[in-house]
Design a protein around this motif. Structure first.
Motif, short mmCIF file in Angstrom:
data_model
loop_
_atom_site.label_atom_id
_atom_site.label_comp_id
_atom_site.label_asym_id
_atom_site.label_seq_id
_atom_site.Cartn_x
_atom_site.Cartn_y
_atom_site.Cartn_z
N THR A 159 0.82 -1.22 0.00
CA THR A 159 0.00 0.00 0.00
C THR A 159 0.86 1.28 0.00
OG1 THR A 159 -1.95 1.06 0.98
CG2 THR A 159 -0.42 0.00 2.52
N THR A 160 2.10 1.13 -0.53
CA THR A 160 2.99 2.30 -0.63
C THR A 160 2.32 3.44 -1.40
OG1 THR A 160 4.85 0.76 -0.73
CG2 THR A 160 5.30 3.02 -1.41
N LEU A 161 1.61 3.08 -2.48
CA LEU A 161 1.03 4.11 -3.34
C LEU A 161 -0.34 4.58 -2.89
CD1 LEU A 161 2.13 2.69 -6.82
CD2 LEU A 161 3.24 4.41 -5.40
N ARG A 162 -0.87 4.02 -1.81
CA ARG A 162 -2.16 4.48 -1.30
C ARG A 162 -2.00 5.00 0.13
NH1 ARG A 162 -5.46 4.03 2.87
NH2 ARG A 162 -5.31 1.77 2.92
N ASP A 163 -1.90 4.12 1.12
CA ASP A 163 -1.75 4.57 2.51
C ASP A 163 -0.43 5.35 2.64
OD1 ASP A 163 -1.95 4.75 5.34
OD2 ASP A 163 -3.00 2.84 5.40
#
Ligand code: KIV
Ligand code: ZN
Length: 523
Positions: free
Chosen positions: A10-14
């Motif tokens: 979830t690096t690119l979201r959270d």
């Protein structure tokens, strides 16, 4: 047989939604490529409904990236799920991740919904998401602070509605290892239909326990871990991908589990994220910090020489920190550079190699020896950003204090459309003089919020990396630049932001700089 733990990245979201970590669409795509090479199983590409830019980023990643399942987050409402479903449509394997809060605090104060209403909304959302993909994940936000019996009922309803992954987030980073093991054991054994879903942990690091709690959840039956590279994420961050993956691998004897992560790509992916976001990891950070494999003290060095295992539980090569003795210099050719890049874990296209080679030759002219860190900085510079339309033609500064003269910058910029502009400016300091000049020459009204410069390697001819944070129209941007000259690196970092704003605006077909900035900031 070793069980596999699914790594949900979830690096690119959270991660990206945390202040100071935002990325534009191009940067997200480059990061998504690195994450796919790293071997993540599920890649949460963003929150499609959040903005047109987020939608476009998720859609582009869904179209361009193969390997991982591409996922978008959605709240439990019709508009969110429609946006997520449309954005992930181009992906070969796609997932929609719906969430709603279940804890009493969130139900009463945030949602103002009863227990039954929350369940109804969750079931309706899962049902709608299934129209787009049969791979639907349901998250009970703030699950850790939710009444156990109620959580069980919610999860049973979600599975009955068709969710195939059930995520149990520790949204506020509150739980402990013993507690979360017990909760997962309870849910995976007591929930009706538990065998039809994969149970997932999503832990935040407010008490510094995110990795420990995620591993403890695995002990209780979790088979998916949600995590982010370098541990980035809301507040204190998420469970760090590199830590949890290396813990499962190094202590396979204890956990009996492994992941599909290609550990040799950890170092590059971590450095790329740090470069793109302008947030270097702490020296002492586990796995990817500069000191993680450094053995300085005499006693440790003595032990290491006798047997590496005295002080080393993992090898630097395991995470892609490959070193060889070859030192590059100005006589080194393309083949040597390519070989070194490969040793460092980068596979460069012919065009990339050519562009890095030009920078390498320029650097080698200025430095006696070019080290691995120099090569990495050059490749990351090439890999993380397109350049132009503005370029620095020449830059000269005078600085210091003699009581008579002010620091002064003489700078000439050229634009891809043929414009050439120059100016001489005095200011309170050399950096200030350079940045004010760039503002006037480009016509952009940027404000410097923070600035840092560090040397990438050691020695007096070391290469400098400058990272700046700039605001324009109330939005924050990060810029990066490298050079053996710190002031030039800073000027490049500043121009990097101007260029990003212009490139984005050009894509949108606007010519007015002010409105360009506004639009770029909204994306
Ligand atoms: O921390 C959290 O609860 C989340 C959910 C959206 C999964 O990020
Ligand atoms: Zn979260």
């Amino acid at each position: 047989m070793t069980d596999k733990i699914h790594i949900f990245d979830t690096t690119l979201r959270d991660g990206e939604q945390a202040p100071g970590f935002s990325m534009d669409g191009g940067q997200k795509l480059r990061m998504a490529r690195a994450l796919a090479e790293l071997g993540v199983d599920i890649l949460e590409a963003g929150f499609a409904v959040a903005s047109p830019g987020d939608f476009e980023a998720v859609q582009t990643i869904a179209r361009e990236i193969s390997g991982p399942v591409i996922c978008s987050l959605a709240r439990c409402n019709v508009g969110d799920i429609r946006a997520a479903g449309d954005a992930i449509a181009p992906a070969k394997n796609a997932r929609i991740h719906v969430f709603i809060a279940t804890s009493p605090l969130h139900r009463e104060y945030k949602l103002k919904m009863s227990k039954d209403q929350v369940i109804e909304r969750a079931v309706a959302a899962i049902t709608q998401a299934l129209e787009y993909t049969d791979n639907v994940e349901f998250s009970a936000e703030d699950a850790i602070r939710t009444e156990r019996d109620y959580l069980k009922t919610v999860v049973e309803a979600a599975i009955a509605a068709g969710a195939t992954t059930i995520n149990i987030p520790d949204t506020v980073g509150y739980t402990t290892p013993e507690e979360i093991t017990d909760l997962f054991r309870f849910l995976t054994t007591e929930v009706e239909g538990a065998d039809k879903a994969v149970f997932s942990a999503h832990c935040h690091d407010d008490l510094g326990l995110a990795v420990a709690n995620s591993l403890a959840a695995v002990r209780g039956g979790a088979r998916q871990i949600e995590c982010a590279l370098n541990g980035i994420g809301e507040r204190a961050g998420n469970c760090a991908l590199e830590e949890v993956a290396m813990a499962l691998r190094t202590r396979n004897d204890f956990f009996g589990m492994d992941t599909n992560i290609n550990a040799k790509k950890i170092n590059i992916a971590s450095k790329m994220l740090a470069s793109i976001t302008g947030n270097p990891v702490a020296r002492n950070k586990a796995i990817v910090g500069a000191n993680a494999f450094a053995h300085e003290s005499g006693i440790h060095q003595h032990g290491m020489l006798a047997n590496r295992e005295t002080y080393e539980i993992m090898k630097p090569e395991d995470i892609g920190l490959e070193k060889d003795n070859l030192v590059l210099g100005k006589h080194s050719g393309r083949a040597a550079l390519k070989h070194r890049a490969e040793k460092l874990g980068f596979s460069l296209s012919d065009n990339q190699l050519q562009s890095v080679f030009v920078d390498f030759k320029n650097l080698a002219d200025k430095k006696k020896e070019v080290f691995d860190a120099d090569v990495e900085a050059l490749i990351l510079g090439e890999a993380i950003g397109a350049s132009g339309p503005w370029e620095i033609d020449s830059l000269y500064v005078s600085a210091g204090s003699d009581g008579q003269n002010q620091p002064e910058a003489t700078i000439r910029l050229c634009h891809a459309d043929g414009r050439k502009r120059s100016m001489v400016k005095q200011a309170s300091g050399p950096v200030n003089a350079v940045l004010l000049s760039i503002n006037e020459l480009t016509g952009h009204d940027l404000h410097l919020d923070s600035f840092s410069a560090r040397s990438v390697t050691e020695g007096e001819d070391a290469m400098a990396e400058a990272n700046i944070r700039v605001s324009a129209n109330g939005e924050s941007y990060h810029g990066r630049g490298t050079s053996t000259d710190t002031i030039l690196a800073t000027a490049r970092a500043y121009l990097d932001v101007s260029n990003r704003i212009e490139r984005k605006a050009k894509r949108l077909g606007k010519s007015n700089v002010k409105s360009q900035q506004k639009i770029a900031a909204q994306l």
